[in-house]
Design an enzyme around this catalytic site. Sequence first.
Site, PDB file in Angstrom:
ATOM      1  N   GLY A  99       3.874   2.717   0.932  1.00 33.67           N
ATOM      2  CA  GLY A  99       2.967   2.162   0.226  1.00 33.67           C
ATOM      3  C   GLY A  99       2.575   0.730   0.135  1.00 33.67           C
ATOM      4  O   GLY A  99       3.564   0.174   1.130  1.00 33.67           O
ATOM      5  N   SER A 100       2.015   0.466  -0.714  1.00 33.06           N
ATOM      6  CA  SER A 100       1.399  -1.193  -0.600  1.00 33.06           C
ATOM      7  C   SER A 100       2.956  -1.974  -0.234  1.00 33.06           C
ATOM      8  O   SER A 100       2.410  -2.699  -0.237  1.00 33.06           O
ATOM      9  CB  SER A 100       0.929  -1.722  -1.790  1.00 33.06           C
ATOM     10  OG  SER A 100      -0.815  -0.502  -1.425  1.00 33.06           O
ATOM     11  N   VAL A 101       3.713  -2.142  -0.921  1.00 31.51           N
ATOM     12  CA  VAL A 101       5.179  -2.472  -0.528  1.00 31.51           C
ATOM     13  C   VAL A 101       5.679  -2.843   0.292  1.00 31.51           C
ATOM     14  O   VAL A 101       6.244  -3.884   0.608  1.00 31.51           O
ATOM     15  CB  VAL A 101       6.652  -2.427  -1.397  1.00 31.51           C
ATOM     16  CG1 VAL A 101       6.111  -2.344  -3.351  1.00 31.51           C
ATOM     17  CG2 VAL A 101       6.211  -1.152  -1.263  1.00 31.51           C
TER      18      VAL A 101
END
Lengths: 112, 588
Positions: free
Chosen positions: B294-296
């Site tokens: 995801g966004s990491v």
Amino acid sequence: MEALVLVPAKQDKAIPREIPGLFPLRLNLAHVLILLPTFVAGCLLLVWSKASVLQERYLLEEAQREQARIQMEHRTLRLTWATFTSPKALEEAARKRFHLHHPKPREVVRLP
Amino acid sequence: MRKKPQARQRDWMRIRFLVLLACTALGLAGVVFQSYRIQIRHGERLRQEVQRIYQREITVLPARGSIYDRNGEDLAISIPVDSIYARPGRMEDPIGTAKKLAPILELDSDTILKKLRQDSPFVWLKRQVVPTVSARVRALGLPGVGIVQETRRFYPNLELGAHLLGFVGVDGQGLDGIEYQYDRLLRGETNRLVVDQDALGRPLASAEGLIVARKDGHNLVLTIHKEIQHSAEQRLQEGVEAAKARGGFAVVMDPRTGEILAMANVPRFNPNMYHQYPKEVLRNRCAADAYEPGSVFKPILVAAALEEKLWKPADVLYCENGAYRLHDKVIHDVHHYGTLSLAGVIQKSSNIGAAKIGLSLGAERLYPYIRNFGFGRPSGVDIPGEASGLLRPPKWAPIELANISFGQGVAVTPLQLTNAFCALANGGRLMRPFVVREILDAQGNTVERRAPQELGSVVSPETVRQITEMLIAVVSPEGTGGQAAVDGFQVAGKTGTAQKPDPRHGGYLKGKYLASFVGFVPAKEPRLCVLVALDEPQGSIYGGQVAAPVFREIVRDALGILGIYPEEQFLAREKGRMTRVGSSSTLQ
């Protein structure tokens, strides 16, 4: 030719002073009296040293057993120590017995 | 003519001497003959006979090596314990024996009786019992029942580092974790030794005694810090319980060296009783499981864009007010944004912004960066069962490229992700993560000391500086990771809230998320890089709300443990004044 024989100061004249011409080596009673005890002493020394070595081996075996026992005890104590000083045990003791908590950043004081 | 008495006496003397000499010679001849018989004629047979009586061969079992943390604290240690066995053929009264043993061994007497009636020369009754049990069995003096010593592995810190350490089977073989990876070194060698014994069978020490003959296993010194490991596990457990999550994992690394300081998994298990847990719980998810980050993953994309000089931090892009149609698919943002800078895309975690940056970069240019950051291949860490993750070759459709740009359609292990952030924290240099820092022989002498290993430079220090500023902005009140802020320190990090893929039907599982936060601290001179992820949290699903607080707690503990003191300029003020005692000069 005669061989010299060591005799006591007061010698019984009936006993011959020499055993002539038995061997070219001219072995006589004095030689036998010296060699036999030496041989016997050598044998005794050999037996004594063997017995000593055996005794030392028993002692060494005992010492090795003791060393192994101490090593085992050392390991057991290390295990006990590690169990008592595990962070979980320490934290539980610190929180419950001494009512401590993790310091907040502003509670940290660095001593010079 | 009669001889004179003196002459007669001399003759008699001579005769006596000759008789004595003859006897001695005869005796000596006998000795020589007997020596010949013993030494030469029957020598070989007698030698074997003597060896059979006065010598015996024993098996010298090695002690399994210990495992220590980086400060020499015991994490795993082997202790000799007793095991109870029986020889059914020598049993006089099996029923009586079973009845006597049952309460001591805490076994059913029928179970014992069944073993005692087996058609086998040897059966185990109970292995690796405590000393009090073996003492009671010994005191009974039952015929056909014996006690033999074995070693048993103990983990004195119970659950601490269990997933990393692994565990050992009842026969002393490493089955998982470090125990499995380094089994050959830890196990040592079984040695056979011929020892002398006396007529009573008592052993006699020899030059090559038991101590010399024992080839004990090597000891391992890990990079793990026991206190930090405890903190990571404890805080993660609290975080999982608070979020009512299914589980969680955390990795703490030193970005300068690649040393793993802690690796935590929840649910935890006690390796002393590993067989009581389901296999699912025993797996070290930090290395063995790959998930969509995801966004990491966005900082990796932005680092590539900055390094390619395609974008600058202040460049702006339009974020489509929360919905961006790409062919037949629509990409959404959690919040609706108009224009955002490149730094804003990271700070606000815009999927649309990341997709547009990825599309501008192109698959061919993005792929090598992802690869160089260590994704899609094992990191080379010395932990068994490490997964490679999933990174397809760069023949991506635009929607795939857009998805990968914000961390979907790519699978990474927690360790890979932490190590990639370590590279950002380490001036762009990627290190090989490792767990064993030193190998010692049984006497404690160093056999091998492992130095940090650089795998290559991924991005330039200038790119690192720019991306660090963006990640610091994430951990600000305006960013998504404000709850990761640690009082007294500047923190750089990134939140992630990833949907969980549905392996059966494809697509994503509805309502199932993986909330994560990964960051490093102090931001400008990083000493710690930490990843925290919670699996399927209930209530809030966002990494910034459930994972970031856990990150903060772990980091706060770890900094204190390592003696890294708060920085004056980053200490929060209370009611307009500092409350901390001490002068600023003594605090760095």
